[in-house]
Design an enzyme around this catalytic site. Structure first.
Site, PDB file in Angstrom:
ATOM      1  N   ASP A   1      -2.902   4.746  -2.263  1.00  0.00           N
ATOM      2  CA  ASP A   1      -3.924   5.353  -1.416  1.00  0.00           C
ATOM      3  C   ASP A   1      -4.313   6.754  -1.899  1.00  0.00           C
ATOM      4  O   ASP A   1      -3.434   7.597  -2.140  1.00  0.00           O
ATOM      5  CB  ASP A   1      -3.357   5.431   0.013  1.00  0.00           C
ATOM      6  CG  ASP A   1      -4.396   5.769   1.044  1.00  0.00           C
ATOM      7  OD1 ASP A   1      -5.309   4.952   1.242  1.00  0.00           O
ATOM      8  OD2 ASP A   1      -4.287   6.843   1.670  1.00  0.00           O
TER       9      ASP A   1
ATOM     10  N   HIS B   1     -11.233  -2.629   3.415  1.00  0.00           N
ATOM     11  CA  HIS B   1     -11.135  -2.312   4.845  1.00  0.00           C
ATOM     12  C   HIS B   1     -11.850  -1.021   5.218  1.00  0.00           C
ATOM     13  O   HIS B   1     -11.810  -0.623   6.372  1.00  0.00           O
ATOM     14  CB  HIS B   1      -9.652  -2.212   5.216  1.00  0.00           C
ATOM     15  CG  HIS B   1      -8.985  -1.075   4.521  1.00  0.00           C
ATOM     16  ND1 HIS B   1      -8.834  -1.033   3.147  1.00  0.00           N
ATOM     17  CD2 HIS B   1      -8.475   0.099   4.984  1.00  0.00           C
ATOM     18  CE1 HIS B   1      -8.255   0.105   2.820  1.00  0.00           C
ATOM     19  NE2 HIS B   1      -8.020   0.808   3.901  1.00  0.00           N
ATOM     20  N   ASP B   2     -12.451  -0.344   4.257  1.00  0.00           N
ATOM     21  CA  ASP B   2     -13.130   0.923   4.532  1.00  0.00           C
ATOM     22  C   ASP B   2     -14.644   0.805   4.446  1.00  0.00           C
ATOM     23  O   ASP B   2     -15.346   1.823   4.492  1.00  0.00           O
ATOM     24  CB  ASP B   2     -12.705   1.998   3.512  1.00  0.00           C
ATOM     25  CG  ASP B   2     -11.265   2.435   3.687  1.00  0.00           C
ATOM     26  OD1 ASP B   2     -10.745   2.356   4.811  1.00  0.00           O
ATOM     27  OD2 ASP B   2     -10.657   2.862   2.683  1.00  0.00           O
TER      28      ASP B   2
ATOM     29  N   GLU C   1      -6.333   4.111  -5.736  1.00  0.00           N
ATOM     30  CA  GLU C   1      -7.608   4.284  -5.036  1.00  0.00           C
ATOM     31  C   GLU C   1      -8.050   5.701  -5.339  1.00  0.00           C
ATOM     32  O   GLU C   1      -7.360   6.657  -4.980  1.00  0.00           O
ATOM     33  CB  GLU C   1      -7.428   4.098  -3.527  1.00  0.00           C
ATOM     34  CG  GLU C   1      -8.752   4.122  -2.807  1.00  0.00           C
ATOM     35  CD  GLU C   1      -8.716   4.750  -1.428  1.00  0.00           C
ATOM     36  OE1 GLU C   1      -9.633   4.475  -0.639  1.00  0.00           O
ATOM     37  OE2 GLU C   1      -7.806   5.546  -1.133  1.00  0.00           O
TER      38      GLU C   1
ATOM     39  N   ASP D   1       0.865  -1.174   0.000  1.00  0.00           N
ATOM     40  CA  ASP D   1       0.000   0.000   0.000  1.00  0.00           C
ATOM     41  C   ASP D   1       0.907   1.231   0.000  1.00  0.00           C
ATOM     42  O   ASP D   1       1.765   1.367   0.871  1.00  0.00           O
ATOM     43  CB  ASP D   1      -0.875  -0.019   1.259  1.00  0.00           C
ATOM     44  CG  ASP D   1      -2.253   0.548   1.014  1.00  0.00           C
ATOM     45  OD1 ASP D   1      -2.332   1.625   0.404  1.00  0.00           O
ATOM     46  OD2 ASP D   1      -3.245  -0.078   1.430  1.00  0.00           O
TER      47      ASP D   1
END
Ligand code: TEU
Length: 630
Positions: A275, A404-405, A333, A179
């Site tokens: 990210d 995970h969000d 993302e 990430d």
């Protein structure tokens, strides 16, 4: 050049205009089809403020025009045969390390825990792992606030543990992507400390400091600015108060990012998930955010950085300098980015990113994540049909329902326990048979559902906790908690369920986050031995997708488009053809369009469907007259 004298149809014909208008209408719960009407299309922008009684104001128009005029390019329309790549063939598995497997029994997942489960991932059939951040971090946002990009978080282990993990992944023929969180760093990063201590050093200009603050808000509640006595200035933080936005306009910052990316690629990692990478370029002068847009989407200022003026330039530079020499993979993302913008960020001739995660499928029109509502899969059908038909062969779609969000998808669609297994399997079948690269999030392969947290004290996530405090200003505790429960990221962050034992086999001590009202129903241990389990369905589907090129590169044709609750499509490559038939509802639905010769390959009920499809029934049919599986 578009101006206030331009017409709505000209805006809609512009790639950015199409995405922005589509998004605004979506938030209002409307379809963008109304823009195709000749009457509406001919309306000049300048009369919109009067026409909409101020709902669309002058400031909005200026921002819109700035966004549009900042993008001179349009996606190419030619359709060549798609090129092949490992990441198009792969199935990715996202690991949230804190919650995957604890090897040293401190209640926190770690790298050695992951290494101990590599054989599990291998038998699941996934080909690549995306690891959420494992770098040194004070954990204000669970590792998305990085203190040192070249160090492993102490709780997760050592660099030697990391090397062992990477080796284990490669030895099993899988790949690893890390990430990359470079929109911001932790306020405890050396760069930020130096920026405060030595404002005249080169670090003084690594972050975004201003004497006065604008009205931008943070994604984690409140102002996006934090005051620092040391400099007598504010610093920008789009996320938590400890996540300071880097100043990408500074070439030295970009060089640092090139270097750290190269450092990890040299180690042998295969690429990065990047990210909020679309937030890295902020509009010059950091203009005030439009309050109306802010009210609509919940955050003020986003229009000035979600598709900033230098975004393409930065991405191209990063790719050329750091990714290209290693032929490394990237998936961005990109919250708020629509299909046309995604094309301009990922088309194979543009040299920017390989893929992006688009988020518009995660909530149905007019809803945000914290609304307590039932997700209608007919919206997913509409959304995905558009992408399948229009994304084009130069781009590859990243397919996903969870990360995970976000809360668990099964819970959003239908929390009734009687449908849990069939529904989890239906979602899986779509993920592995639509055209694109599937990403699954740990536990999704077990059909994990949302946790029934009973109090705010059980939650850990900074976003939930900050929002809860914010909501208490306008509502009572019960109402505020209900909202948090609907959208909390912690639903996805509870420990992975390995066994039916204590703490679900995740750890032998109390985990860092509330674990467990669901262990007995849903674990790797129980599902492994059960032929009809969600887990074995995932294994079967992943293997099946891997064996059939038609499901990876084949064309897709969506059928029965107007039929509510029925989602049917064909995947074919000239040699093989599959017909996928889904009932998107908990009602009985009549089948339509299946040929009499079709041969059932995989389904989520034990026996073949009749003319009537059962609730959430999905069947993959072989539709090319061949009856063998290979
Ligand atoms: O998330 C970015 C983001 O904007 C959202 O998707 C996120 O859900 C947020 O809550 C906005 O409402 C990424 C990471 O995936 C997330 O875990 C981090 O907290 C965030 O960036 C900051 O690094």
């Amino acid at each position: 050049m578009l101006t206030k004298n331009s017409r709505i149809k000209e805006v809609y014909a512009h790639p950015v205009g199409r995405d922005v208008l589509g998004k605004v209408l979506l938030q209002m719960g409307r379809s963008d089809r109304i823009l195709l009407s000749p009457l509406i299309g001919s309306i000049k922008l300048k009369i919109l403020p009067t026409l909409t009684k101020g709902a669309v104001d002058d400031a909005f128009l200026s921002t819109l025009l700035e966004l549009l005029n900042g993008e001179p390019d349009t996606p190419r329309r030619d359709e060549l045969a798609e090129t092949s790549a490992w990441w198009k063939e792969a199935v990715f598995y996202q690991i949230y390390p804190r919650s995957f497997k604890d090897s040293d029994n401190d209640g926190i997942g770690d790298l050695r825990g992951i290494t101990s489960k590599l054989d599990y991932l291998k038998t699941l059939g996934v080909n690549a792992i995306w690891l959420s951040p494992v770098y040194d971090s004070p954990n204000d946002d669970n590792g998305y606030d990085i203190r040192d990009y070249r160090k492993i978080m102490t709780e997760f282990g050592t660099m030697a543990d990391f090397d062992e993990l990477l080796e284990g992944i490669h030895a099993r023929g899988m790949r690893l992507i890390m990430d990359l969180v470079v929109n911001h760093t932790s306020d405890e990063h050396q760069w930020f400390k130096k920026a405060l201590e030595e404002p005249d050093s080169k670090y003084g200009n690594y972050y975004i400091f201003r004497d006065t603050r604008n009205n931008w808000t943070s994604f984690f509640s409140g102002s996006a600015w934090r005051f620092f006595e040391e400099r007598g200035q504010y610093a920008l933080h789009l996320f938590s108060k400890k996540q300071m936005d880097l100043n990408w306009e500074n070439p030295e910052v970009r060089q640092e990012v090139d270097d750290l990316v190269g450092w990890w690629l040299k180690k042998g990692v295969d690429g990065f998930r990047m990210d909020v990478v679309n937030y890295i370029s902020k509009r010059e002068g950091l203009p005030e955010g439009n309050e109306k847009i802010g009210a609509l989407i919940g955050f003020t200022g986003m229009e000035h950085y979600f598709y900033g003026p230098r975004l393409h330039e930065y991405l191209r530079e990063l790719k050329a300098h750091a990714f290209a020499p290693f032929n490394a993979f990237s998936v961005g993302e990109t919250p708020g980015v629509g299909m046309q913008m995604s094309k301009l960020l990922t088309a194979d001739y543009r040299g920017e990113l390989d893929m992006v995660f688009s988020f518009d499928q995660l909530e149905t029109p007019g809803h945000v994540r914290f609304d307590d509502y039932r997700y209608d899969l007919n919206y997913y059908k509409k959304y995905i049909t558009d992408w399948m038909e229009n994304y084009g062969s130069h781009c590859r779609m990243a397919l996903f329902f969870e990360n995970h969000d976000n809360p668990r998808m099964v819970s959003k669609v239908n929390p009734d326990p009687q449908y849990r297994t069939v529904l989890a399997k239906l979602l899986a079948a779509m993920l592995f048979t639509l055209k694109g690269t599937p990403f699954i999030f740990q536990g999704q392969e077990l059909g994990m559902i949302n946790r029934s947290f009973s109090s705010i004290n059980e939650l850990q996530d900074i976003e939930s906790l900050n929002l809860y405090d914010e909501l208490l200003k306008t509502m009572d505790e019960k109402a505020a908690f209900k909202k948090i429960l609907a959208g909390s990221r912690d639903h996805a962050r509870v420990p992975m369920q390995w066994t039916i034992g204590r703490f679900a086999g995740f750890s032998e001590t109390e985990p860092w986050i509330y674990s467990g009202d669901d262990d007995s129903l849903c674990s790797v241990e129980t599902q492994s031995g059960d032929k009809a389990s969600v887990l074995n369905f995932y294994r079967e589907l992943i293997a099946f997708r891997g064996e059939h090129d038609a499901l990876i590169y084949g064309d897709i044709e969506i059928l029965n488009k107007k039929e509510k609750d029925l989602f049917t499509y064909r995947r074919s490559n000239g040699e093989e053809s599959f017909y996928i038939e889904c009932n998107l509802s908990d009602n009985i639905k009549k089948q339509k369009g299946r040929s009499a010769e079709a041969f059932r390959v995989i389904g989520n009920y034990p026996d073949a469907p009749s003319m009537l499809l059962r609730p959430y029934e999905v069947t993959i049919w072989r539709a090319d007259g061949k009856r063998s599986l290979k």
